[in-house]
Motif scaffolding. Structure first.
Motif, PDB file in Angstrom:
ATOM      1  N   ARG A   1       0.844  -1.251   0.062  1.00  0.00           N
ATOM      2  CA  ARG A   1       0.000  -0.120  -0.007  1.00  0.00           C
ATOM      3  C   ARG A   1       0.958   1.105  -0.142  1.00  0.00           C
ATOM      4  NH1 ARG A   1      -2.765  -3.750  -1.115  1.00  0.00           N
ATOM      5  NH2 ARG A   1      -4.751  -4.219  -0.160  1.00  0.00           N
TER       6      ARG A   1
ATOM      7  N   THR B   1      -7.934   6.448  -1.265  1.00  0.00           N
ATOM      8  CA  THR B   1      -8.838   6.023  -2.343  1.00  0.00           C
ATOM      9  C   THR B   1      -7.931   4.875  -3.113  1.00  0.00           C
ATOM     10  OG1 THR B   1     -10.116   7.863  -2.549  1.00  0.00           O
ATOM     11  CG2 THR B   1     -10.127   6.689  -4.487  1.00  0.00           C
ATOM     12  N   PHE B   2      -6.578   5.509  -3.301  1.00  0.00           N
ATOM     13  CA  PHE B   2      -5.808   4.494  -4.092  1.00  0.00           C
ATOM     14  C   PHE B   2      -5.708   2.958  -3.276  1.00  0.00           C
ATOM     15  CE2 PHE B   2      -1.746   3.121  -5.372  1.00  0.00           C
ATOM     16  CZ  PHE B   2      -1.878   3.026  -6.755  1.00  0.00           C
ATOM     17  N   ASN B   3      -5.427   3.042  -2.158  1.00  0.00           N
ATOM     18  CA  ASN B   3      -5.153   1.959  -1.340  1.00  0.00           C
ATOM     19  C   ASN B   3      -6.487   1.087  -1.408  1.00  0.00           C
ATOM     20  OD1 ASN B   3      -2.636   2.334  -0.547  1.00  0.00           O
ATOM     21  ND2 ASN B   3      -3.183   3.686   1.144  1.00  0.00           N
ATOM     22  N   GLN B   4      -7.772   1.839  -1.332  1.00  0.00           N
ATOM     23  CA  GLN B   4      -9.030   0.990  -1.584  1.00  0.00           C
ATOM     24  C   GLN B   4      -9.006   0.235  -2.845  1.00  0.00           C
ATOM     25  OE1 GLN B   4     -12.124   3.589  -0.533  1.00  0.00           O
ATOM     26  NE2 GLN B   4     -11.280   4.204   1.758  1.00  0.00           N
ATOM     27  N   MET B   5      -8.436   1.172  -4.099  1.00  0.00           N
ATOM     28  CA  MET B   5      -8.722   0.474  -5.356  1.00  0.00           C
ATOM     29  C   MET B   5      -7.694  -0.764  -5.250  1.00  0.00           C
ATOM     30  SD  MET B   5      -7.650   2.348  -8.976  1.00  0.00           S
ATOM     31  CE  MET B   5      -5.779   2.087  -8.127  1.00  0.00           C
ATOM     32  N   ILE B   6      -6.329  -0.746  -4.878  1.00  0.00           N
ATOM     33  CA  ILE B   6      -5.733  -1.641  -4.781  1.00  0.00           C
ATOM     34  C   ILE B   6      -6.046  -2.871  -4.059  1.00  0.00           C
ATOM     35  CG2 ILE B   6      -3.289  -2.377  -3.953  1.00  0.00           C
ATOM     36  CD1 ILE B   6      -3.196  -0.709  -6.432  1.00  0.00           C
TER      37      ILE B   6
ATOM     38  N   ARG C   1      -9.237  -3.562  -3.551  1.00  0.00           N
ATOM     39  CA  ARG C   1     -10.433  -4.147  -4.519  1.00  0.00           C
ATOM     40  C   ARG C   1      -9.742  -4.980  -5.522  1.00  0.00           C
ATOM     41  NH1 ARG C   1     -12.911   0.876  -3.708  1.00  0.00           N
ATOM     42  NH2 ARG C   1     -12.181   1.618  -5.803  1.00  0.00           N
ATOM     43  N   LEU C   2      -8.631  -4.520  -6.155  1.00  0.00           N
ATOM     44  CA  LEU C   2      -8.003  -5.315  -7.249  1.00  0.00           C
ATOM     45  C   LEU C   2      -7.280  -6.450  -6.757  1.00  0.00           C
ATOM     46  CD1 LEU C   2      -6.225  -2.323  -9.501  1.00  0.00           C
ATOM     47  CD2 LEU C   2      -7.876  -3.920  -9.933  1.00  0.00           C
TER      48      LEU C   2
END
Length: 472
Positions: free
Chosen positions: A215, A231-236, A238-239
């Motif tokens: 992260r 938001t970027f960490n949440q996207m990662i 989810r990915l």
């Protein structure tokens, strides 16, 4: 040549900042110059207006209006370069001037404006030698209110013009220095503000499909950059979850496909080792056909799940009676229940169950749930489909007296390729995953209640037709 789109964000922010600063400084300079110019001319006009009005008063005191006169300039703030007395026809009747070059021609349109104006009128003009001058014109009226003469006074404003030009030069030099400082300051501020973004970018570049557990660092301040990092960490995350889910899906699908293919291969290899009777070949072919049908069902289910998750599977929604579908499916499954020595019963609702949905998928939902209940119920057991309704939902309960589900398995019961321990009767583990998708696609919900050794109950709630139409 670089275009605006190819410029870096740091450069764009600096250019926007400098452009905005230039607009503000230019507007301020123009307003300051105009205000100074207007104030100086207004002061000159006020002094000249006072003088021409005093001259008019002096003329009224004279007994004969054609006598010459001399203005008393020492009484006023400024001394006019010339004073003229003009007839109503626009001819010069008398003049007092320090020099002939400091006079300006008479403009008939100005005299017409003064004739109708209740106050003296001032305007810019040029002397015969090209210097700037401010001229004020006033009218003298007779006893009947008619124009008896015009009085003009002029003052050379070259000093004022030079002051204005000097002010403009000073403003432009100041603006240039200010824009230079603003450009360096804007670049510094943009660099400082985007420094956390650079750190996020460098951290994001190190994250690939192989290390999705990593992260980016979240800044301690709870500003826009911190929210961006969150938001970027949440996207990662989810990915990462999606990659793991797809990896499990691929592994499970490969495993499920490997088993029937291995069976087919072994059956065919054994059959080809030596000559066999026709009846034995028939049994081999029948077993191969069973495995082919199993492969066909598996691939159909996989294709259905893949299309549903990608949004490429369209449902044909239409008003339909859910209670009629339930009766048809129970009658269709009754011979299977009798073959397995199971009691399959239907408890109907007190009224109709109108819903809006795809009849083919709802029928598939009931077939999956009833087949699952019959499969995991021992001979002599009972499977019941109970229907009811509330004000907003149609409710179906599929209850069996089978082996039940352990508490640790309940959270995973609707996952793809999940299979309850059941020996040879276990399928590919896709039926309940498809059932959940069908229910959710119709705006409903599905859950299970179960105790080991005491059976299971699957509950499905679908919105009634009027509620489904309101949602759409």
């Amino acid at each position: 040549m670089r275009t605006w789109r190819t410029l870096s964000l740091r450069t764009k922010l600096t250019l926007w900042y400098v452009s905005l600063m230039a607009i503000v400084l230019t507007t301020s300079a123009v307003i300051a110059h105009m205000d100074l110019s207007r104030s100086l001319r207004r002061a000159v006009d006020a002094s000249l207006s006072e003088q021409v009005q005093l001259i008019e008063a002096r003329l009224r005191a004279l007994e004969h209006g054609r006598e010459s006169f001399e203005p008393r300039s020492e009484r006023f703030t400024i001394a006019p370069a010339f004073v003229e007395l003009i007839t109503p026809e626009g001819e010069i009747a008398d003049v007092a001037a320090t020099s002939e070059n400091e006079r300006v021609p008479i403009r008939p349109e100005t005299l017409e404006r003064v004739r109708r104006s209740p106050v003296p009128i001032g305007e810019d003009a040029r002397t015969r030698d090209g210097r700037a001058m401010r001229v004020v014109t006033w009218r003298a009226l007779d006893a009947h209110g008619e124009v008896e003469s015009f009085i003009r006074a002029g003052y050379v404003i070259e000093d004022i013009r030079r002051a204005e030009q000097k002010l403009l030069g000073t403003l432009f030099v100041t603006m240039a220095l200010a824009l230079g400082v603003a450009s360096f300051g804007g670049l510094f501020l943009a660099t400082r503000a985007l420094r956390p973004v650079d750190r996020l970018t460098r951290a994001a570049r190190t994250i690939t499909a192989r290390n999705l557990k990593e992260r980016v660092e979240v800044p301690p301040s709870r500003d826009e950059l911190a929210r961006l990092a969150d938001t970027f960490n949440q996207m990662i995350a989810r990915l990462d979850e999606a990659f793991e889910r797809e990896q499990r899906f691929t592994d499970d699908a490969s495993h499920e496909l490997r088993t029937p293919l291995a069976i087919l291969r072994s059956e065919l290899e054994i059959a080809l080792r030596r000559e066999r009777p026709a009846e034995e070949y028939r049994r081999v072919l029948q077993r191969c056909l069973d495995e082919v049908l199993r492969l066909n069902r598996l691939t159909d289910d996989l294709l259905l799940l893949s299309r549903s998750e990608s949004g490429r599977l369209a449902l044909n929604y239409a008003p339909l009676p859910l209670d009629v579908i339930c009766r048809d499916v129970v009658e269709q499954m009754r011979p299977i229940a009798e073959t397995r020595r199971l009691d399959l019963t239907l408890q109907e609702s007190e009224g109709p169950l109108p819903v809006r949905g795809d009849p083919q998928r709802l029928r598939q939902l009931l077939l999956n749930l009833l087949d699952n209940a019959l499969k995991f119920t021992s001979p002599g057991g009972r499977v019941t489909l109970r229907m009811s309704r509330s004000e907003t939902y149609a409710r179906m309960e599929i209850e069996d007296t089978g082996c039940g589900i352990s508490p640790e398995d309940l959270p995973h019961i609707f996952e793809r390729f999940y299979r309850r321990p059941s020996g040879e009767r276990a399928g590919a583990g896709l039926g309940l995953a498809i059932s959940r998708w069908i229910v959710e696609a119709h705006g409903g919900r599905i859950w299970v209640e179960s105790e080991p050794g005491r059976g299971s109950r699957f509950i499905v709630e679908l919105p009634l037709a009027e509620m489904a139409e309101k949602r759409q």
